[in-house]
Design an enzyme around this catalytic site. Sequence first.
Site, PDB file in Angstrom:
ATOM      1  N   SER A   1       0.766  -1.041   0.148  1.00  0.00           N
ATOM      2  CA  SER A   1       0.095   0.129   0.013  1.00  0.00           C
ATOM      3  C   SER A   1       0.700   1.272   0.106  1.00  0.00           C
ATOM      4  O   SER A   1       0.323   2.415  -0.128  1.00  0.00           O
ATOM      5  CB  SER A   1      -0.967  -0.020   1.278  1.00  0.00           C
ATOM      6  OG  SER A   1      -0.243   0.213   2.379  1.00  0.00           O
TER       7      SER A   1
ATOM      8  N   LYS B   1       1.340   4.752   6.989  1.00  0.00           N
ATOM      9  CA  LYS B   1       0.243   5.376   6.040  1.00  0.00           C
ATOM     10  C   LYS B   1       1.150   7.145   5.651  1.00  0.00           C
ATOM     11  O   LYS B   1       1.658   7.340   6.575  1.00  0.00           O
ATOM     12  CB  LYS B   1      -1.002   5.721   6.140  1.00  0.00           C
ATOM     13  CG  LYS B   1      -2.050   4.380   6.280  1.00  0.00           C
ATOM     14  CD  LYS B   1      -1.889   3.764   4.948  1.00  0.00           C
ATOM     15  CE  LYS B   1      -2.497   2.230   5.126  1.00  0.00           C
ATOM     16  NZ  LYS B   1      -2.387   1.534   4.128  1.00  0.00           N
TER      17      LYS B   1
END
Length: 169
Positions: free
Chosen positions: A36, A76
């Site tokens: 991701s 993230k």
Amino acid sequence: MKKEIWEWTKAIIIAVVLAFFLRSYVFATSIVEGTSMDPTLHNGERVIFNKAIYLLDEPSRGDIVIIQHPNKNYVKRVIGLPNETVEVRNGTLYIDGEKVDQSFLPPEQQSATSDFEPVEVPNQHYFVMGDNRDISKDSRNGLGFIHEDDIIGRSEIVIFPFDQITITR
């Protein structure tokens, strides 16, 4: 001989206490799981993150953060700050109606972000996304807004694999 053993024992105890303090309160490591955060971070890379930075400061847009979640930690990028409105139109990121430069992403990935309606980030929360927007579980789909207390550090450096040591900020 006894004095020398005592000196070595003291040095080892101090080193262990110092290492415990640094590991508990200043720096720790995390392993990137999944793709991701491609192309910035890759599956299996180990990063050192700074646990103390947000005791003195707040996350900034673009910071790569470690998020403590009940089942696992996530890595993230901070996109939206508290009280901002975040949206993507025609593959372009807007914050409070202004186009945002995402120079940390290659152009083809910037435009690959799926559109979503404007959302207002609540106070004391952040909007995060993975750099690999097509497959990332993030604030758009599953993680929701991230409370400031759940951000446990900022990624500083990739330390493994050794041939890919890089600063992540």
